[in-house]
Design an enzyme around this catalytic site. Structure first.
Site, PDB file in Angstrom:
ATOM      1  N   SER A 107      -7.389 -28.065  21.109  1.00  0.00           N
ATOM      2  CA  SER A 107      -8.153 -26.965  21.685  1.00  0.00           C
ATOM      3  C   SER A 107      -9.442 -27.563  22.249  1.00  0.00           C
ATOM      4  O   SER A 107     -10.168 -28.263  21.535  1.00  0.00           O
ATOM      5  CB  SER A 107      -8.465 -25.932  20.595  1.00  0.00           C
ATOM      6  OG  SER A 107      -9.063 -24.800  21.166  1.00  0.00           O
ATOM      7  N   GLU A 108      -9.723 -27.308  23.534  1.00  0.00           N
ATOM      8  CA  GLU A 108     -10.770 -28.087  24.204  1.00  0.00           C
ATOM      9  C   GLU A 108     -12.182 -27.806  23.684  1.00  0.00           C
ATOM     10  O   GLU A 108     -13.108 -28.556  23.978  1.00  0.00           O
ATOM     11  CB  GLU A 108     -10.705 -27.920  25.729  1.00  0.00           C
ATOM     12  CG  GLU A 108     -10.997 -26.527  26.253  1.00  0.00           C
ATOM     13  CD  GLU A 108      -9.722 -25.737  26.471  1.00  0.00           C
ATOM     14  OE1 GLU A 108      -8.719 -25.986  25.768  1.00  0.00           O
ATOM     15  OE2 GLU A 108      -9.730 -24.835  27.342  1.00  0.00           O
ATOM     16  N   ASN A 109     -12.347 -26.729  22.906  1.00  0.00           N
ATOM     17  CA  ASN A 109     -13.670 -26.504  22.329  1.00  0.00           C
ATOM     18  C   ASN A 109     -13.948 -27.424  21.136  1.00  0.00           C
ATOM     19  O   ASN A 109     -15.029 -27.346  20.554  1.00  0.00           O
ATOM     20  CB  ASN A 109     -13.849 -25.028  21.937  1.00  0.00           C
ATOM     21  CG  ASN A 109     -12.779 -24.529  20.998  1.00  0.00           C
ATOM     22  OD1 ASN A 109     -11.626 -24.938  21.093  1.00  0.00           O
ATOM     23  ND2 ASN A 109     -13.142 -23.661  20.098  1.00  0.00           N
TER      24      ASN A 109
END
Lengths: 220, 219
Positions: free
Chosen positions: A45-47
């Site tokens: 998840s890019e966060n």
């Protein structure tokens, strides 16, 4: 069966045991529901999370997915900052990304981040994902609401990336992009090559082993 | 030895109309909400904000956009705060959209003394327009330039008195990056610990980056 579920079911077959996968918001998040029982993937998840899992029980403060919604972690998960997150993405450490699309063209270019004058949400991480993931799968409905093809000769909306799409999956067809060519490899049950051509503006070749899509896991 | 703790009044006295502020946070998760509240109450305006996104109208830096305190925004995503898009279309707010990974690296460059970064992201798109392109070994890259700001606002789970920071889960996101790239950096922390309380191996942001500390809630 819902069109999005059909697309998600077919997309799941693109993923292999052990793949590290980044799923876009919306339709792509349905994909894990259709993974064969012998395939386990790791979600990035890019966060800032590798090893994302479903929310279990009450939401945990400061633990969200890239859509800002509460999520969970699986054993072996890791947290990191955004520079590391995109080093993972651009550096070729993500095996596959699945994104939604507004338009895909026969050159394998994708437009999915803005409609000038109407909708300018921003590209978020999409441009980096499409540029850096080893395999780029676009999962989208084949036509717009008024029936126009979203599978075009040339994208008319601002691009997310040029010639980076490997596989396009719609409710009607599967296309692969190889060596500058767009190949039809599968069509939906009950359709034909001609039926796909009728709803597709792009010019494509038909793979010698083109066959009907397997949606048997839908009934599970 | 260290005296980084700062009062709300002392923080507010550093604010100036028109200044640039980098912020941590991803859709509000990991944004220092107390500090954003002080910014709002201070009346400071014409801000340039640099960070991942403009959150929702009532979370993170979204409240500064909603109250028209922002003149310029550099971010990767504005879709969850409709007021940002409205003000952009009305010409009240200048928005530069930057791919998220490029934004992270531009900020990192700004804090790391680098003149820029080469990335394939954005080649062949509007992001590449007007930018220097370089080709090495047959691969085309954009030259992306560093970003810095007058101030950075950071949220961390805990700090020691030296300003060493540890974060909490996905609230880390852009915080360690913006902490490097501003002239003056304040961290809002849930816990302020004596020196020696944090395992040096576990520290994510070294205290040298942090100018000032504030607790999320005063006890």
């Amino acid at each position: 069966m819902d069109v999005k579920e059909r697309i998600a079911c077919r997309v799941a077959q693109e993923l292999k045991q052990g793949d590290v996968v980044n799923l876009g918001i919306g339709l792509p998040t349905l994909v894990p529901n259709y993974l064969p029982s012998d395939v386990t993937i790791t979600l990035q998840s890019e966060n800032g999370l590798l090893g994302m899992g479903p929310l279990q029980g009450q939401p945990v403060p400061n633990l969200t997915n890239a859509g800002g919604k509460p999520c969970g972690t699986l054993p072996g998960a890791a947290f990191f900052d955004s520079a590391m997150s995109f080093s993972i993405i651009r550096g070729g450490h993500v095996d596959a990304t699945v994104l939604g699309g507004l338009q895909v063209d026969q050159h394998g270019s994708l437009a999915n981040w803005m409609v000038p004058g109407k909708m300018v949400p921003g590209m978020g991480g999409a441009m980096d994902l499409v540029s850096g993931a080893k395999k780029v799968v676009v999962a989208m409905e084949h036509c717009t609401r008024d029936g126009g093809s979203k599978v075009l000769k040339t994208c008319t909306l601002p691009l997310t990336a040029r010639s980076k799409v490997n596989t396009l999956i719609t409710e009607y067809a599967v296309f692969k992009f190889k060596e500058g060519k767009m190949l039809l490899t599968e069509y939906a049950p009950g359709l034909s090559v001609e039926a796909v051509r009728a709803v597709t503006e792009a010019e494509f070749e038909v793979s010698p082993d083109c066959h009907e899509m397997d949606l048997s896991l839908l009934t599970r | 030895m260290y005296n980084k703790r700062i009062s709300p009044d002392a923080f507010v006295s550093r604010l100036k109309d028109g200044m640039s502020i980098m912020f941590g946070g991803f859709m509000g998760c990991g944004t220092p909400e107390r500090i954003v509240g002080l910014l709002l109450d201070s009346g400071v305006r014409d801000l340039t904000l640099i960070g991942n996104d403009s959150a929702l109208p009532n979370t993170g830096v979204g409240v500064l956009v909603a109250n028209r305190r922002v003149k310029r925004l550099i971010a990767s995503h504005i879709g969850t705060n409709p007021l940002t898009g409205q003000q952009m279309i009305n010409g009240e707010l200048d928005v530069e959209l930057v791919p998220q990974g490029t934004l992270a690296e531009r900020i990192r460059c700004g804090g790391a003394g680098l003149g820029g970064v080469l990335t394939q992201t954005g080649v062949g798109t509007v992001v590449g327009e007007g930018k220097t392109h370089l080709t090495f070994d047959g691969v085309e890259y954009l030259v992306e330039r560093p970003l810095r700001a007058d101030m950075a606002i950071v949220k961390a789970r805990a700090a020691d008195e030296a300003g060493n920071l540890v974060y909490d889960k996905t609230a880390r996101n852009f915080n360690p990056l913006v902490a490097m790239a501003a002239d003056w950096v304040i961290a809002e922390v849930d816990e302020l610990l004596p020196l020696g309380s944090l395992d040096p191996e576990a520290v994510i942001t070294p205290g040298v980056m942090i100018s000032a500390l504030m607790l999320t809630e005063e006890s």
